[in-house]
Design a protein around this motif. Structure first.
Motif, PDB file in Angstrom:
ATOM      1  N   VAL A  47       0.842  -1.193   0.000  1.00  0.00           N
ATOM      2  CA  VAL A  47       0.000   0.000   0.000  1.00  0.00           C
ATOM      3  C   VAL A  47       0.879   1.246   0.000  1.00  0.00           C
ATOM      4  CG1 VAL A  47      -1.714   1.338   1.277  1.00  0.00           C
ATOM      5  CG2 VAL A  47      -1.921  -1.155   1.153  1.00  0.00           C
ATOM      6  N   TYR A  48       0.541   2.172  -0.895  1.00  0.00           N
ATOM      7  CA  TYR A  48       1.183   3.477  -0.954  1.00  0.00           C
ATOM      8  C   TYR A  48       0.275   4.497  -0.278  1.00  0.00           C
ATOM      9  CZ  TYR A  48       2.517   7.983  -3.054  1.00  0.00           C
ATOM     10  OH  TYR A  48       2.862   9.294  -3.259  1.00  0.00           O
ATOM     11  N   ARG A  49       0.823   5.312   0.623  1.00  0.00           N
ATOM     12  CA  ARG A  49       0.056   6.353   1.305  1.00  0.00           C
ATOM     13  C   ARG A  49       0.756   7.693   1.135  1.00  0.00           C
ATOM     14  NH1 ARG A  49      -1.093   3.161   6.973  1.00  0.00           N
ATOM     15  NH2 ARG A  49      -2.626   1.661   6.150  1.00  0.00           N
ATOM     16  N   ASP A  50      -0.056   8.710   0.801  1.00  0.00           N
ATOM     17  CA  ASP A  50       0.487  10.053   0.642  1.00  0.00           C
ATOM     18  C   ASP A  50      -0.655  11.055   0.675  1.00  0.00           C
ATOM     19  OD1 ASP A  50       2.451  12.084   0.032  1.00  0.00           O
ATOM     20  OD2 ASP A  50       1.623  12.109  -2.001  1.00  0.00           O
ATOM     21  N   ARG A  51      -0.585  12.046   1.555  1.00  0.00           N
ATOM     22  CA  ARG A  51      -1.557  13.132   1.614  1.00  0.00           C
ATOM     23  C   ARG A  51      -3.001  12.626   1.677  1.00  0.00           C
ATOM     24  NH1 ARG A  51       0.640  18.154  -0.657  1.00  0.00           N
ATOM     25  NH2 ARG A  51       2.841  17.850  -1.076  1.00  0.00           N
ATOM     26  N   GLY A  52      -3.229  11.595   2.472  1.00  0.00           N
ATOM     27  CA  GLY A  52      -4.574  11.055   2.617  1.00  0.00           C
ATOM     28  C   GLY A  52      -4.949  10.047   1.549  1.00  0.00           C
ATOM     29  N   LEU A  53      -4.116   9.893   0.507  1.00  0.00           N
ATOM     30  CA  LEU A  53      -4.348   8.921  -0.555  1.00  0.00           C
ATOM     31  C   LEU A  53      -3.806   7.566  -0.132  1.00  0.00           C
ATOM     32  CD1 LEU A  53      -5.100   8.277  -3.574  1.00  0.00           C
ATOM     33  CD2 LEU A  53      -2.722   8.870  -4.103  1.00  0.00           C
ATOM     34  N   GLU A  54      -4.584   6.526  -0.381  1.00  0.00           N
ATOM     35  CA  GLU A  54      -4.135   5.160  -0.118  1.00  0.00           C
ATOM     36  C   GLU A  54      -4.368   4.337  -1.378  1.00  0.00           C
ATOM     37  OE1 GLU A  54      -5.637   1.715   2.836  1.00  0.00           O
ATOM     38  OE2 GLU A  54      -4.627   3.406   3.823  1.00  0.00           O
ATOM     39  N   LEU A  55      -3.286   3.807  -1.947  1.00  0.00           N
ATOM     40  CA  LEU A  55      -3.361   3.156  -3.245  1.00  0.00           C
ATOM     41  C   LEU A  55      -2.694   1.787  -3.197  1.00  0.00           C
ATOM     42  CD1 LEU A  55      -4.157   3.549  -6.256  1.00  0.00           C
ATOM     43  CD2 LEU A  55      -1.849   4.444  -6.615  1.00  0.00           C
ATOM     44  N   PRO A  56      -3.442   0.719  -3.496  1.00  0.00           N
ATOM     45  CA  PRO A  56      -2.820  -0.605  -3.570  1.00  0.00           C
ATOM     46  C   PRO A  56      -1.814  -0.665  -4.716  1.00  0.00           C
ATOM     47  CG  PRO A  56      -5.227  -0.762  -3.509  1.00  0.00           C
ATOM     48  CD  PRO A  56      -4.893   0.668  -3.768  1.00  0.00           C
ATOM     49  N   GLN A  57      -0.707  -1.342  -4.483  1.00  0.00           N
ATOM     50  CA  GLN A  57       0.334  -1.519  -5.496  1.00  0.00           C
ATOM     51  C   GLN A  57       0.764  -2.982  -5.524  1.00  0.00           C
ATOM     52  OE1 GLN A  57       2.375   1.817  -6.876  1.00  0.00           O
ATOM     53  NE2 GLN A  57       0.148   1.846  -6.861  1.00  0.00           N
ATOM     54  N   ARG A  58       0.932  -3.542  -6.710  1.00  0.00           N
ATOM     55  CA  ARG A  58       1.551  -4.855  -6.787  1.00  0.00           C
ATOM     56  C   ARG A  58       3.000  -4.733  -6.331  1.00  0.00           C
ATOM     57  NH1 ARG A  58      -1.527  -9.220  -6.695  1.00  0.00           N
ATOM     58  NH2 ARG A  58       0.147 -10.449  -7.662  1.00  0.00           N
ATOM     59  N   ALA A  59       3.422  -5.677  -5.506  1.00  0.00           N
ATOM     60  CA  ALA A  59       4.768  -5.578  -4.947  1.00  0.00           C
ATOM     61  C   ALA A  59       5.841  -5.731  -6.019  1.00  0.00           C
ATOM     62  CB  ALA A  59       4.952  -6.636  -3.857  1.00  0.00           C
ATOM     63  N   ASN A  60       5.619  -6.664  -6.959  1.00  0.00           N
ATOM     64  CA  ASN A  60       6.635  -6.959  -7.963  1.00  0.00           C
ATOM     65  C   ASN A  60       6.022  -7.045  -9.355  1.00  0.00           C
ATOM     66  OD1 ASN A  60       9.389  -7.358  -6.689  1.00  0.00           O
ATOM     67  ND2 ASN A  60       8.118  -8.612  -5.335  1.00  0.00           N
ATOM     68  N   LEU A  61       5.428  -5.935  -9.785  1.00  0.00           N
ATOM     69  CA  LEU A  61       4.758  -5.910 -11.078  1.00  0.00           C
ATOM     70  C   LEU A  61       5.736  -6.180 -12.221  1.00  0.00           C
ATOM     71  CD1 LEU A  61       2.151  -5.431 -12.649  1.00  0.00           C
ATOM     72  CD2 LEU A  61       2.703  -2.985 -12.673  1.00  0.00           C
ATOM     73  N   PHE A  62       6.935  -5.650 -12.131  1.00  0.00           N
ATOM     74  CA  PHE A  62       7.904  -5.878 -13.200  1.00  0.00           C
ATOM     75  C   PHE A  62       8.141  -7.362 -13.417  1.00  0.00           C
ATOM     76  CE2 PHE A  62      12.251  -6.604 -14.670  1.00  0.00           C
ATOM     77  CZ  PHE A  62      12.258  -5.888 -15.860  1.00  0.00           C
ATOM     78  N   ASP A  63       8.351  -8.109 -12.350  1.00  0.00           N
ATOM     79  CA  ASP A  63       8.611  -9.542 -12.465  1.00  0.00           C
ATOM     80  C   ASP A  63       7.396 -10.289 -12.999  1.00  0.00           C
ATOM     81  OD1 ASP A  63      11.149  -9.126 -11.462  1.00  0.00           O
ATOM     82  OD2 ASP A  63      10.584  -9.605  -9.401  1.00  0.00           O
TER      83      ASP A  63
END
Length: 267
Positions: A46-62
């Motif tokens: 999870v990415y958090r910034d300025r009240g934003l919470e966004l799910p992220q794949r941990a290893n999308l490149f792979d």
């Protein structure tokens, strides 16, 4: 030669994204907002910034590399910052990725920052650093060379209007392309530029005789239903007159991000 440009949105629309990329099987894939977290075995962070919470794949490149085994992959991070695995902090990299079919040899390339510089200790202040990747390829089948460049344009919290930083960014992109390209060979420049169609970005790119396919062909939206704001232009694909465009599309379905994929087939 089929070339696709897409802001992958950190893999948030994961299953449709992976399925689409496997099915479309591009010769060259230019991706923005790609994650890689070597120290994590989690699927989601999870990415958090300025009240934003966004799910992220941990290893999308792979994960993308796994469904494109016939391609060479290049990961180009802009920063390493903190994501969250529950309450645990994990350091993750974020940036561009380029995948090239192995039958297309890379005979020249350059990677550099067009805004800011690499941050190893956090995402940095806005507008955050941005890079661009430029490759020169040889098509054995068609006996031509082509230069392809993509970037993720800086995101300014004030909006998408022209700024001195954006002017400097596109001038840096042009310099990067000129380092790699030879003579007047075919050239394609694409990516999520984070500017509006009237931006001076296109005036500067015009010095390379580039024309945008999105606006010149009447497309009015490069966003999907996941994007709820106005100003629905962000992504562009530009070509020089040497490029024979056999097909171009701003892909509406499937929706694999908050951005639409741009797909061009050229000769």
């Amino acid at each position: 030669m089929r070339i696709v440009s897409l802001n992958a949105w950190g893999g948030r629309v994961h299953a449709p994204l992976i399925r689409y990329l496997a099915e479309i099987d591009p010769d060259v894939l230019c991706l923005q907002e790609v994650t890689r977290t070597a120290a994590s075995r989690a699927n989601w962070l999870v990415y958090r910034d300025r009240g934003l919470e966004l799910p992220q794949r941990a290893n999308l490149f792979d994960e993308i590399a796994a469904v494109l085994p016939g391609h060479d992959g290049f990961f180009c991070p802009t920063a390493r910052g903190e994501l969250l695995d529950g309450e645990d902090v994990v350091l993750s990299e974020f940036g561009l990725a380029t995948f090239v079919r192995k039958s297309l040899p890379v005979i020249g390339q350059a990677l550099d920052f067009v805004h800011g510089s690499f941050s190893a200790d956090g995402w940095g202040a806005h507008p955050r650093a941005r890079n661009a990747h430029c490759l020169r390829l040889m098509s054995y089948a068609d006996s031509f060379t082509i230069t392809i460049a993509h970037m993720h344009g800086l995101r300014d919290l004030a909006g998408k209007e022209d700024t001195p930083a954006r002017r400097a960014q596109v001038e840096a992109l042009v310099s990067l392309v000129e380092r790699v390209r030879r003579d007047n060979e075919r050239l394609i420049v694409c990516g999520d530029f984070n500017v509006l169609p009237g931006s001076e970005t296109f005036e500067v790119l015009g010095k390379l005789w580039l024309t945008d396919l999105v606006t010149s062909r009447g497309f009015t939206d490069t966003r999907t239903s996941y994007y709820e704001k106005e100003n629905r232009f962000a992504d562009y694909m530009l070509v020089t007159p040497e490029v024979k465009v056999n097909r171009f599309d701003v892909v509406e379905e499937p929706e694999v991000s908050d951005h639409r994929a741009l797909l061009v087939e050229v000769g």
